[in-house]
Structures are given as structure tokens and as C-alpha cells.
Design a protein around this motif. Structure first.
Motif, PDB file in Angstrom:
ATOM      1  N   VAL A 103       0.841  -1.200   0.000  1.00 14.31           N
ATOM      2  CA  VAL A 103       0.000   0.000   0.000  1.00 14.31           C
ATOM      3  C   VAL A 103       0.877   1.252   0.000  1.00 14.31           C
ATOM      4  CG1 VAL A 103      -1.600   1.344   1.438  1.00 14.31           C
ATOM      5  CG2 VAL A 103      -2.010  -1.096   1.041  1.00 14.31           C
ATOM      6  N   ARG A 104       1.897   1.260   0.830  1.00 14.07           N
ATOM      7  CA  ARG A 104       2.809   2.408   0.915  1.00 14.07           C
ATOM      8  C   ARG A 104       3.555   2.624  -0.407  1.00 14.07           C
ATOM      9  NH1 ARG A 104       6.582   0.638   4.289  1.00 14.07           N
ATOM     10  NH2 ARG A 104       7.928   0.251   2.530  1.00 14.07           N
ATOM     11  N   ASP A 105       4.020   1.537  -1.020  1.00 16.04           N
ATOM     12  CA  ASP A 105       4.774   1.663  -2.268  1.00 16.04           C
ATOM     13  C   ASP A 105       3.895   2.128  -3.434  1.00 16.04           C
ATOM     14  OD1 ASP A 105       7.052   0.918  -0.908  1.00 16.04           O
ATOM     15  OD2 ASP A 105       7.065  -1.140  -1.674  1.00 16.04           O
ATOM     16  N   LEU A 106       2.654   1.683  -3.467  1.00 17.97           N
ATOM     17  CA  LEU A 106       1.733   2.169  -4.497  1.00 17.97           C
ATOM     18  C   LEU A 106       1.502   3.664  -4.321  1.00 17.97           C
ATOM     19  CD1 LEU A 106      -0.960  -0.690  -4.613  1.00 17.97           C
ATOM     20  CD2 LEU A 106       1.096  -0.435  -6.030  1.00 17.97           C
TER      21      LEU A 106
ATOM     22  N   LEU B 141       7.332   0.357  -7.958  1.00 19.16           N
ATOM     23  CA  LEU B 141       5.952   0.006  -8.288  1.00 19.16           C
ATOM     24  C   LEU B 141       5.871  -1.429  -8.809  1.00 19.16           C
ATOM     25  CD1 LEU B 141       2.986   0.941  -8.685  1.00 19.16           C
ATOM     26  CD2 LEU B 141       3.664   1.678 -10.990  1.00 19.16           C
ATOM     27  N   ARG B 142       6.808  -1.788  -9.646  1.00 15.97           N
ATOM     28  CA  ARG B 142       6.819  -3.149 -10.199  1.00 15.97           C
ATOM     29  C   ARG B 142       7.109  -4.187  -9.110  1.00 15.97           C
ATOM     30  NH1 ARG B 142      10.146  -2.707 -15.734  1.00 15.97           N
ATOM     31  NH2 ARG B 142       9.370  -4.822 -15.983  1.00 15.97           N
TER      32      ARG B 142
ATOM     33  N   LEU C 135       5.292  -8.509  -5.468  1.00 15.87           N
ATOM     34  CA  LEU C 135       5.090  -8.999  -4.107  1.00 15.87           C
ATOM     35  C   LEU C 135       3.621  -9.293  -3.864  1.00 15.87           C
ATOM     36  CD1 LEU C 135       6.057  -9.702  -1.274  1.00 15.87           C
ATOM     37  CD2 LEU C 135       5.938  -7.253  -0.700  1.00 15.87           C
ATOM     38  N   TYR C 136       2.747  -8.411  -4.310  1.00 14.26           N
ATOM     39  CA  TYR C 136       1.315  -8.661  -4.106  1.00 14.26           C
ATOM     40  C   TYR C 136       0.880  -9.929  -4.841  1.00 14.26           C
ATOM     41  CZ  TYR C 136      -3.676  -8.350  -3.791  1.00 14.26           C
ATOM     42  OH  TYR C 136      -4.996  -8.665  -3.546  1.00 14.26           O
TER      43      TYR C 136
ATOM     44  N   ALA D 117      -2.541  -2.578 -14.921  1.00 10.63           N
ATOM     45  CA  ALA D 117      -2.212  -1.150 -14.844  1.00 10.63           C
ATOM     46  C   ALA D 117      -0.708  -0.925 -14.843  1.00 10.63           C
ATOM     47  CB  ALA D 117      -2.848  -0.535 -13.601  1.00 10.63           C
ATOM     48  N   VAL D 118       0.013  -1.721 -14.081  1.00  4.70           N
ATOM     49  CA  VAL D 118       1.470  -1.539 -13.995  1.00  4.70           C
ATOM     50  C   VAL D 118       2.143  -1.907 -15.319  1.00  4.70           C
ATOM     51  CG1 VAL D 118       3.572  -2.313 -12.821  1.00  4.70           C
ATOM     52  CG2 VAL D 118       1.536  -1.697 -11.496  1.00  4.70           C
ATOM     53  N   ASP D 119       1.658  -2.932 -15.986  1.00  4.46           N
ATOM     54  CA  ASP D 119       2.206  -3.265 -17.308  1.00  4.46           C
ATOM     55  C   ASP D 119       1.982  -2.126 -18.288  1.00  4.46           C
ATOM     56  OD1 ASP D 119       3.107  -5.713 -16.403  1.00  4.46           O
ATOM     57  OD2 ASP D 119       1.551  -6.886 -17.435  1.00  4.46           O
TER      58      ASP D 119
END
Length: 120
Positions: free
Chosen positions: A45-48, A78-79, A84-85, A108-110
Motif C-alpha cells: 500500500v505504501r509503495d503504491l 511500483l513493479r 510482491l502482491y 495497470a502496472v504493465d
């Protein structure tokens, strides 16, 4: 090779569209009961949020080249959060909401990655 500001701004807007999805996933995970006892989920959550905060709201972008530079700088984090998720999601919960959050985050990240890396 330098890119035209309009082309950069269209990329910024495209990233911002994907950030809307990342925001919703972040919000879901932040408020999930499972996050209370799971440090990895809280870190995700923090990294997003860190990525979202780094690039800032699209309405405030004055320098699209700087936005793209910041997006590229924060992309690795972000990646990693996404990976990790995806790794821990089955242990956290097999509920459809968590499964779909993983799938949506990956998509979304891709897309953000493709936009950031375009022209590299």
C-alpha cells in the motif's frame, strides 16, 4: 532524441488513467481487514502510494518531461510492489476481490511500464 511536449503530455495523461486503477487497488488493500496484521500488504500500500505521490496529479503537471523522469525513477518500486502482491495474494486471501485486485494491478502496472519505456 527529444520528444514533443504534446506527445509527452499524452503519455502523462495515459499514465494518469492507469494511476486511477492503482489508486483504487491501493484503497481496497489499505482498508481490507487483512492489512491490519500483514506487514507486506501495508508495505505494498505504501509503495503504491509512493508512486502516485511522486508523479502527482495530472492537473498540476507543468513539465511533462520531469513527470516522465519521476515515473521512470519510481517504476522499479511500483513493479516490485506488484510482484510482491501477486506472490502473497493467495496466502492473504483467495477471495475474488483479492484475485481481481492482483489482476487489475498487474494490468495497470504493465501499461504504465509500456508508456514509461516508450521511446527509451
Amino acid at each position: 532524441m527529444s520528444q514533443e511536449p504534446d506527445d509527452l503530455m499524452s503519455r502523462v495523461r495515459a499514465i494518469d488513467t492507469e494511476i486511477a486503477h492503482v489508486w483504487m487497488i491501493r484503497t481496497f488493500l489499505k482498508h481490507a481487514d487483512e492489512s491490519e496484521d500483514d506487514q507486506d500488504l501495508r508495505d505494498i500500500v505504501r509503495d503504491l502510494y509512493d508512486f502516485i505521490l511522486a508523479v502527482g496529479p495530472v492537473d498540476e503537471v507543468e513539465d511533462p518531461a520531469l513527470y516522465m523522469k519521476l515515473a521512470k525513477k519510481k517504476l522499479t518500486k511500483l513493479r516490485r510492489a506488484t510482484e510482491l502482491y501477486e506472490e502473497i495474494q493467495p496466502e492473504v486471501s483467495g477471495h475474488t476481490n483479492f484475485v481481481m485486485a492482483a489482476r487489475s494491478l498487474r494490468t495497470a502496472v504493465d501499461r504504465i511500464t509500456a508508456i514509461v519505456m516508450k521511446g527509451q
